[in-house]
Motif scaffolding. Structure first.
Motif, PDB file in Angstrom:
ATOM      1  N   ALA A 201     -23.000   9.627 -40.838  1.00  0.00           N
ATOM      2  CA  ALA A 201     -23.785   9.306 -42.017  1.00  0.00           C
ATOM      3  C   ALA A 201     -25.170   9.920 -41.879  1.00  0.00           C
ATOM      4  CB  ALA A 201     -23.892   7.791 -42.192  1.00  0.00           C
ATOM      5  N   VAL A 202     -25.772  10.256 -43.016  1.00  0.00           N
ATOM      6  CA  VAL A 202     -27.149  10.742 -43.018  1.00  0.00           C
ATOM      7  C   VAL A 202     -27.955   9.996 -44.063  1.00  0.00           C
ATOM      8  CG1 VAL A 202     -26.569  13.031 -42.157  1.00  0.00           C
ATOM      9  CG2 VAL A 202     -26.705  12.642 -44.633  1.00  0.00           C
TER      10      VAL A 202
ATOM     11  N   ALA B 157     -28.563   0.121 -39.844  1.00  0.00           N
ATOM     12  CA  ALA B 157     -27.752  -0.598 -40.828  1.00  0.00           C
ATOM     13  C   ALA B 157     -27.021   0.393 -41.717  1.00  0.00           C
ATOM     14  CB  ALA B 157     -28.624  -1.511 -41.673  1.00  0.00           C
ATOM     15  N   ALA B 158     -25.761   0.129 -41.968  1.00  0.00           N
ATOM     16  CA  ALA B 158     -24.951   1.046 -42.762  1.00  0.00           C
ATOM     17  C   ALA B 158     -25.519   1.258 -44.160  1.00  0.00           C
ATOM     18  CB  ALA B 158     -23.515   0.531 -42.846  1.00  0.00           C
ATOM     19  N   ASP B 159     -26.112   0.231 -44.743  1.00  0.00           N
ATOM     20  CA  ASP B 159     -26.603   0.369 -46.114  1.00  0.00           C
ATOM     21  C   ASP B 159     -27.906   1.149 -46.197  1.00  0.00           C
ATOM     22  OD1 ASP B 159     -27.773  -3.099 -46.502  1.00  0.00           O
ATOM     23  OD2 ASP B 159     -28.394  -1.491 -45.151  1.00  0.00           O
ATOM     24  N   GLU B 160     -28.407   1.593 -45.068  1.00  0.00           N
ATOM     25  CA  GLU B 160     -29.606   2.446 -45.073  1.00  0.00           C
ATOM     26  C   GLU B 160     -29.239   3.930 -45.173  1.00  0.00           C
ATOM     27  OE1 GLU B 160     -33.049   0.287 -42.618  1.00  0.00           O
ATOM     28  OE2 GLU B 160     -31.274   0.636 -41.387  1.00  0.00           O
ATOM     29  N   TYR B 161     -27.953   4.220 -45.166  1.00  0.00           N
ATOM     30  CA  TYR B 161     -27.493   5.609 -45.237  1.00  0.00           C
ATOM     31  C   TYR B 161     -26.897   5.885 -46.602  1.00  0.00           C
ATOM     32  CZ  TYR B 161     -28.529   5.987 -40.362  1.00  0.00           C
ATOM     33  OH  TYR B 161     -29.204   6.015 -39.175  1.00  0.00           O
ATOM     34  N   ASP B 162     -27.202   7.051 -47.159  1.00  0.00           N
ATOM     35  CA  ASP B 162     -26.762   7.337 -48.517  1.00  0.00           C
ATOM     36  C   ASP B 162     -25.678   8.402 -48.625  1.00  0.00           C
ATOM     37  OD1 ASP B 162     -30.079   8.721 -49.256  1.00  0.00           O
ATOM     38  OD2 ASP B 162     -28.594   9.251 -47.746  1.00  0.00           O
ATOM     39  N   HIS B 163     -25.302   9.015 -47.497  1.00  0.00           N
ATOM     40  CA  HIS B 163     -24.202   9.984 -47.533  1.00  0.00           C
ATOM     41  C   HIS B 163     -23.329   9.800 -46.296  1.00  0.00           C
ATOM     42  CE1 HIS B 163     -25.921  12.114 -50.948  1.00  0.00           C
ATOM     43  NE2 HIS B 163     -27.087  12.025 -50.343  1.00  0.00           N
ATOM     44  N   TRP B 164     -22.008   9.844 -46.519  1.00  0.00           N
ATOM     45  CA  TRP B 164     -21.046   9.562 -45.460  1.00  0.00           C
ATOM     46  C   TRP B 164     -19.974  10.643 -45.376  1.00  0.00           C
ATOM     47  CZ3 TRP B 164     -21.070   5.107 -42.319  1.00  0.00           C
ATOM     48  CH2 TRP B 164     -22.069   4.172 -42.636  1.00  0.00           C
ATOM     49  N   GLY B 165     -19.509  10.867 -44.159  1.00  0.00           N
ATOM     50  CA  GLY B 165     -18.359  11.721 -43.961  1.00  0.00           C
ATOM     51  C   GLY B 165     -17.071  10.957 -44.167  1.00  0.00           C
ATOM     52  N   GLN B 166     -15.952  11.664 -44.059  1.00  0.00           N
ATOM     53  CA  GLN B 166     -14.659  11.073 -44.381  1.00  0.00           C
ATOM     54  C   GLN B 166     -14.040  10.303 -43.221  1.00  0.00           C
ATOM     55  OE1 GLN B 166     -15.063  13.985 -43.156  1.00  0.00           O
ATOM     56  NE2 GLN B 166     -13.273  14.563 -41.963  1.00  0.00           N
TER      57      GLN B 166
ATOM     58  N   ALA C  31     -29.754  10.506 -38.931  1.00  0.00           N
ATOM     59  CA  ALA C  31     -28.298  10.578 -38.830  1.00  0.00           C
ATOM     60  C   ALA C  31     -27.772   9.459 -37.943  1.00  0.00           C
ATOM     61  CB  ALA C  31     -27.877  11.929 -38.277  1.00  0.00           C
ATOM     62  N   ALA C  32     -26.503   9.170 -38.108  1.00  0.00           N
ATOM     63  CA  ALA C  32     -25.898   8.095 -37.318  1.00  0.00           C
ATOM     64  C   ALA C  32     -24.387   8.234 -37.288  1.00  0.00           C
ATOM     65  CB  ALA C  32     -26.268   6.736 -37.890  1.00  0.00           C
ATOM     66  N   TRP C  33     -23.800   7.530 -36.341  1.00  0.00           N
ATOM     67  CA  TRP C  33     -22.359   7.370 -36.278  1.00  0.00           C
ATOM     68  C   TRP C  33     -22.039   5.874 -36.344  1.00  0.00           C
ATOM     69  CZ3 TRP C  33     -18.774  11.266 -36.292  1.00  0.00           C
ATOM     70  CH2 TRP C  33     -19.243  12.563 -36.025  1.00  0.00           C
ATOM     71  N   PHE C  34     -21.002   5.549 -37.099  1.00  0.00           N
ATOM     72  CA  PHE C  34     -20.448   4.207 -37.178  1.00  0.00           C
ATOM     73  C   PHE C  34     -18.965   4.314 -36.873  1.00  0.00           C
ATOM     74  CE2 PHE C  34     -23.933   1.778 -39.164  1.00  0.00           C
ATOM     75  CZ  PHE C  34     -24.773   2.818 -39.532  1.00  0.00           C
ATOM     76  N   ARG C  35     -18.337   3.179 -36.637  1.00  0.00           N
ATOM     77  CA  ARG C  35     -16.893   3.194 -36.421  1.00  0.00           C
ATOM     78  C   ARG C  35     -16.269   1.937 -37.002  1.00  0.00           C
ATOM     79  NH1 ARG C  35     -16.737   2.423 -29.795  1.00  0.00           N
ATOM     80  NH2 ARG C  35     -17.383   0.217 -29.749  1.00  0.00           N
ATOM     81  N   GLN C  36     -14.986   2.036 -37.305  1.00  0.00           N
ATOM     82  CA  GLN C  36     -14.248   0.889 -37.839  1.00  0.00           C
ATOM     83  C   GLN C  36     -12.868   0.854 -37.221  1.00  0.00           C
ATOM     84  OE1 GLN C  36     -14.081   0.678 -42.131  1.00  0.00           O
ATOM     85  NE2 GLN C  36     -13.567  -1.483 -42.061  1.00  0.00           N
ATOM     86  N   ALA C  37     -12.607  -0.210 -36.479  1.00  0.00           N
ATOM     87  CA  ALA C  37     -11.297  -0.426 -35.893  1.00  0.00           C
ATOM     88  C   ALA C  37     -10.412  -1.190 -36.870  1.00  0.00           C
ATOM     89  CB  ALA C  37     -11.438  -1.199 -34.582  1.00  0.00           C
TER      90      ALA C  37
END
Length: 126
Positions: A96-97, A109-118, A33-39
């Protein structure tokens, strides 16, 4: 697999928030699992990652010592505890998970995750 992120809001600089990400599938305990962010106006960036064994984690330099990622497999939930918040932490935060993850491996890396929250909005402002 569905992810539901929550816990965002408006907080003053120096304050704290805890984000939660509820995952729908009972096999969540085997997902990294992971957290990402976008400003606004910026690309999505890595914040924190956790292996499915929970023994291995990684953080972006900008949040080390202030944020903590954790999980509760019984509740199928990933958390991001954020402290000493700064205006530059303002962003939409995404959980993401990754299915098929290895035991003690985290992924940044974001492209290593296949499911994302909103996404959930975090605003740090006085």
């Amino acid at each position: 697999v569905q992810l539901q992120a929550s816990g965002g809001g408006l907080v003053q600089p120096g304050g704290s928030l805890r984000l939660s990400c509820a995952v729908s599938t009972p096999t969540f305990s085997r997902y990294a699992a992971a957290w990402f962010r976008q400003a606004p106006g910026k690309v999505r960036e890595f914040v924190a990652a956790l292996s499915w064994s929970s023994g291995d984690s990684e953080y972006a330099d900008s949040v080390k010592g202030r944020f903590t990622i954790s999980r509760d497999n019984g509740k199928r939930t990933v958390y991001l505890q954020m402290s000493s918040l700064r205006p530059e932490d303002t962003a939409v935060y995404y959980c993401a998970v990754r299915t098929g993850a290895r035991h003690s491996v985290y992924y940044i890396a974001a492209d290593e995750y296949d499911h994302w929250g909103q996404g959930t909005q975090v605003t740090v402002s006085s």
